[in-house]
Design a protein around this motif. Structure first.
Motif, PDB file in Angstrom:
ATOM      1  N   VAL A 143       0.893  -1.207  -0.049  1.00  0.00           N
ATOM      2  CA  VAL A 143      -0.094   0.000   0.075  1.00  0.00           C
ATOM      3  C   VAL A 143       0.858   1.095  -0.067  1.00  0.00           C
ATOM      4  CG1 VAL A 143      -1.706   1.168   1.439  1.00  0.00           C
ATOM      5  CG2 VAL A 143      -1.869  -0.967   1.061  1.00  0.00           C
ATOM      6  N   ASP A 144       1.763   1.244   0.859  1.00  0.00           N
ATOM      7  CA  ASP A 144       2.884   2.532   0.721  1.00  0.00           C
ATOM      8  C   ASP A 144       3.607   2.846  -0.362  1.00  0.00           C
ATOM      9  OD1 ASP A 144       1.559   3.555   3.165  1.00  0.00           O
ATOM     10  OD2 ASP A 144       3.406   2.406   4.379  1.00  0.00           O
ATOM     11  N   ARG A 145       3.976   1.413  -0.925  1.00  0.00           N
ATOM     12  CA  ARG A 145       4.837   1.461  -2.141  1.00  0.00           C
ATOM     13  C   ARG A 145       3.993   2.184  -3.307  1.00  0.00           C
ATOM     14  NH1 ARG A 145       3.878  -2.214  -5.060  1.00  0.00           N
ATOM     15  NH2 ARG A 145       4.636  -3.944  -3.950  1.00  0.00           N
ATOM     16  N   GLU A 146       2.649   1.837  -3.421  1.00  0.00           N
ATOM     17  CA  GLU A 146       1.723   2.421  -4.607  1.00  0.00           C
ATOM     18  C   GLU A 146       1.597   3.750  -4.225  1.00  0.00           C
ATOM     19  OE1 GLU A 146       1.003   0.968  -7.401  1.00  0.00           O
ATOM     20  OE2 GLU A 146       2.644  -0.163  -6.443  1.00  0.00           O
ATOM     21  N   LYS A 147       1.324   4.229  -2.785  1.00  0.00           N
ATOM     22  CA  LYS A 147       0.985   5.531  -2.532  1.00  0.00           C
ATOM     23  C   LYS A 147       2.229   6.375  -2.833  1.00  0.00           C
ATOM     24  CE  LYS A 147       1.002   7.179   2.094  1.00  0.00           C
ATOM     25  NZ  LYS A 147       1.742   8.300   2.350  1.00  0.00           N
ATOM     26  N   LEU A 148       3.483   6.034  -2.471  1.00  0.00           N
ATOM     27  CA  LEU A 148       4.705   6.833  -2.747  1.00  0.00           C
ATOM     28  C   LEU A 148       4.891   6.996  -4.355  1.00  0.00           C
ATOM     29  CD1 LEU A 148       6.902   5.068  -0.018  1.00  0.00           C
ATOM     30  CD2 LEU A 148       6.448   7.572   0.126  1.00  0.00           C
ATOM     31  N   CYS A 149       4.654   5.806  -5.189  1.00  0.00           N
ATOM     32  CA  CYS A 149       4.763   5.905  -6.588  1.00  0.00           C
ATOM     33  C   CYS A 149       3.724   7.012  -6.950  1.00  0.00           C
ATOM     34  CB  CYS A 149       4.665   4.677  -7.218  1.00  0.00           C
ATOM     35  SG  CYS A 149       5.931   3.338  -6.933  1.00  0.00           S
ATOM     36  N   ARG A 150       2.465   7.202  -6.478  1.00  0.00           N
ATOM     37  CA  ARG A 150       1.748   8.178  -7.016  1.00  0.00           C
ATOM     38  C   ARG A 150       2.437   9.365  -6.688  1.00  0.00           C
ATOM     39  NH1 ARG A 150      -2.256   4.520  -5.088  1.00  0.00           N
ATOM     40  NH2 ARG A 150      -2.471   5.763  -3.087  1.00  0.00           N
ATOM     41  N   GLU A 151       2.655   9.548  -5.479  1.00  0.00           N
ATOM     42  CA  GLU A 151       2.855  10.963  -4.977  1.00  0.00           C
ATOM     43  C   GLU A 151       4.488  11.475  -5.401  1.00  0.00           C
ATOM     44  OE1 GLU A 151       0.636  10.723  -0.483  1.00  0.00           O
ATOM     45  OE2 GLU A 151       3.106   9.963  -0.723  1.00  0.00           O
ATOM     46  N   ILE A 152       5.241  10.613  -5.785  1.00  0.00           N
ATOM     47  CA  ILE A 152       6.465  11.099  -6.239  1.00  0.00           C
ATOM     48  C   ILE A 152       6.973  10.298  -7.314  1.00  0.00           C
ATOM     49  CG2 ILE A 152       9.112  11.369  -5.561  1.00  0.00           C
ATOM     50  CD1 ILE A 152       8.128  11.363  -2.457  1.00  0.00           C
ATOM     51  N   HIS A 153       6.882  11.247  -8.617  1.00  0.00           N
ATOM     52  CA  HIS A 153       7.160  10.565 -10.055  1.00  0.00           C
ATOM     53  C   HIS A 153       8.499   9.616  -9.927  1.00  0.00           C
ATOM     54  CE1 HIS A 153       6.629  11.076 -14.508  1.00  0.00           C
ATOM     55  NE2 HIS A 153       7.351  10.136 -14.185  1.00  0.00           N
ATOM     56  N   GLN A 154       9.637  10.507  -9.331  1.00  0.00           N
ATOM     57  CA  GLN A 154      10.860   9.554  -9.338  1.00  0.00           C
ATOM     58  C   GLN A 154      10.935   8.515  -8.307  1.00  0.00           C
ATOM     59  OE1 GLN A 154      14.481  10.313 -10.245  1.00  0.00           O
ATOM     60  NE2 GLN A 154      13.412  11.011 -12.007  1.00  0.00           N
ATOM     61  N   VAL A 155       9.964   8.114  -7.699  1.00  0.00           N
ATOM     62  CA  VAL A 155       9.683   6.935  -6.817  1.00  0.00           C
ATOM     63  C   VAL A 155       9.369   5.818  -7.690  1.00  0.00           C
ATOM     64  CG1 VAL A 155       8.588   5.653  -5.124  1.00  0.00           C
ATOM     65  CG2 VAL A 155       9.804   7.707  -4.715  1.00  0.00           C
ATOM     66  N   GLU A 156       8.533   6.254  -8.521  1.00  0.00           N
ATOM     67  CA  GLU A 156       7.888   5.343  -9.512  1.00  0.00           C
ATOM     68  C   GLU A 156       8.940   4.850 -10.651  1.00  0.00           C
ATOM     69  OE1 GLU A 156       3.902   5.952 -11.009  1.00  0.00           O
ATOM     70  OE2 GLU A 156       4.049   3.662 -10.954  1.00  0.00           O
ATOM     71  N   TYR A 157       9.878   5.835 -10.949  1.00  0.00           N
ATOM     72  CA  TYR A 157      10.977   5.535 -11.961  1.00  0.00           C
ATOM     73  C   TYR A 157      11.711   4.678 -11.256  1.00  0.00           C
ATOM     74  CZ  TYR A 157      15.014   6.252 -14.602  1.00  0.00           C
ATOM     75  OH  TYR A 157      16.058   6.147 -15.395  1.00  0.00           O
ATOM     76  N   PHE A 158      12.091   4.861  -9.989  1.00  0.00           N
ATOM     77  CA  PHE A 158      13.033   3.875  -9.258  1.00  0.00           C
ATOM     78  C   PHE A 158      12.435   2.544  -9.169  1.00  0.00           C
ATOM     79  CE2 PHE A 158      13.606   1.406  -5.549  1.00  0.00           C
ATOM     80  CZ  PHE A 158      15.058   1.203  -5.563  1.00  0.00           C
ATOM     81  N   PHE A 159      11.271   2.374  -8.860  1.00  0.00           N
ATOM     82  CA  PHE A 159      10.584   1.000  -8.805  1.00  0.00           C
ATOM     83  C   PHE A 159      10.709   0.521 -10.296  1.00  0.00           C
ATOM     84  CE2 PHE A 159       9.319   2.004  -4.319  1.00  0.00           C
ATOM     85  CZ  PHE A 159      10.150   0.829  -3.744  1.00  0.00           C
ATOM     86  N   ARG A 160      10.328   1.203 -11.130  1.00  0.00           N
ATOM     87  CA  ARG A 160      10.115   0.563 -12.567  1.00  0.00           C
ATOM     88  C   ARG A 160      11.490  -0.039 -13.039  1.00  0.00           C
ATOM     89  NH1 ARG A 160      10.735   2.484 -18.187  1.00  0.00           N
ATOM     90  NH2 ARG A 160      11.181   4.540 -17.282  1.00  0.00           N
TER      91      ARG A 160
END
Lengths: 195, 195
Positions: free
Chosen positions: A111-128
Motif C-alpha cells: 500500500v505504501d509503495r503504491e502511495k509513494l509511486c503516485r506521490e513522487i514520480h521519481q519513486v515510480e521511476y526507481f521501482f520501474r
C-alpha cells in the motif's frame, strides 16, 4: 553504514530525490530484525510487504513433493526480497522466505509503495527500473535452466554475489544451482583455476 | 480492432490517459508488418525497440551448442516482445525474435519509452506494472523449470495462451516446454480429459 544511509545510496543510483522527498520516502519503511533460521514468509501466507536487506542474508525457496528444496533467490544487503507473485497479485504465498544469518531489514508495505509511486514520480521511476533489472535477471536464469547449463548458472551466481561462496552453506548454493554438492565442488575448482 | 484501438484498450486496463495524452503516446509508435519466418532481432544485434503485437504470433528463442532450439517466449496480440536484456542494458542481443505467422506490430524505441515515462506519470505507472507482470511470469516459469515439472509448464502455457495449441506448430510448443513431441501429446491428452 546505517539503514537510512544504505537505502539512500541505493535509491540515488537510479533516481533523484530531494532531501525532503527522501525523508518522506524513508518514513514509510519499518526497521525489523530477525535471527538466523527465522521464517518471514511461509507458503500459504498473505503477503503485504517487501523487504530491503540492510545486513545478513535471506533465501526464498520452496520444497517440492519429493521433499527437495529449490532456492529461487538469495538476498544480500541492498537487495529486495518478498514473494512478489503473492505481493503483486494479492494471492497466497507460493514460496518461503527465511534467514540464512541474523538479518536487519527495512520493510515497505504494498500500500505504501503504491502511495509513494503516485506521490513522487521519481519513486515510480526507481521501482520501474528495479523491476526491469529483476525481469532481466529472471530471464537470464531461465535461459541457463532451459539450456541445462550448471556452469553458466554458477558463473552468473558468482558475478551476482561474489562473496556468497564463503557466506552461505554449500548445500544451499547447490540447491540454488539445481546440482549436487559434488558438482558444485567441481564448478568451484574449475572456476578458481581460470580466475 | 485496429492497432490504435487495441493499444488504447490494452493501456486503459492499467493506466488512465486523457484522449490528448493517448494521442501523444500513440504518435511515438511506428506500425510495422512482417511475413511469416522473417527475423526481427538476431543474436548479436543492437536492440533499440520493443514491439506491441497487433496481429499474428512471434517467438523469442536461442539455439544452443547442440543445435537445439529453446523458446523463451511466444508473443500473441496485446503482448510485448523484444530482447529485454539487450534493450534495457544496451548490450548485444543474446536471443532471436522471429515471426511464426505474418504479423503486424507497433514499434516503440527505448528512447521514446523513457521520454514518455518522464513526460506522463501514468505512462511510467503503466510500464512499471507491465514489467511487474513479466517479472512474476518469469519467476513462475523458473519455479516449474527448477521443479522439472512439464505438466505444470504445460498447464501454465495453456492458461497464458489458450488458443496456442491450434495456432502454433507442435514442435515449437515442445521447444517452449523443454519436452519431446511425444510428451507433449501425452500432456495434451491428459489435460483434455480433465477439462
Amino acid at each position: 553504514m546505517d539503514a537510512r544511509g544504505l537505502l539512500k545510496e541505493h535509491i540515488t543510483k537510479l533516481a533523484s530525490l530531494t532531501p525532503a522527498e527522501f525523508d518522506y520516502f524513508f518514513s514509510h519503511f519499518k526497521p525489523l530484525s530477525f535471527k538466523k533460521g527465522q521464517v518471514i514468509i511461509r507458503e500459504g501466507d498473505k503477503v503485504d510487504n517487501e523487504y530491503f536487506v540492510v545486513s545478513g542474508c535471506l533465501k526464498t525457496f520452496f520444497i517440492n513433493d519429493d521433499v527437495k528444496m529449490h532456492i529461487l533467490q538469495f538476498a544480500m544487503p541492498t537487495w529486495w526480497a518478498s514473494d512478489y507473485n503473492a505481493l503483486y497479485t494479492q494471492t497466497k504465498a507460493t514460496v518461503n522466505l527465511d534467514c540464512i544469518t541474523d538479518v536487519e531489514l527495512l520493510s515497505l508495505s504494498n500500500v505504501d509503495r503504491e502511495k509513494l509511486c503516485r506521490e513522487i514520480h521519481q519513486v515510480e521511476y526507481f521501482f520501474r527500473w528495479r523491476t526491469n533489472g529483476g525481469y532481466v535477471a529472471a530471464h537470464k536464469r531461465l535461459l541457463s535452466f532451459m539450456n541445462n547449463d550448471a556452469k553458466t548458472r554458477y558463473e552468473e551466481l558468482m558475478k551476482l554475489y561474489p562473496l556468497l561462496y564463503n557466506l552461505v552453506p554449500k548445500h544451499l548454493i547447490a540447491a540454488y544451482l539445481g546440482v549436487s554438492r559434488e558438482t558444485l565442488s567441481r564448478l568451484y575448482n574449475s572456476h578458481k583455476n581460470v580466475m
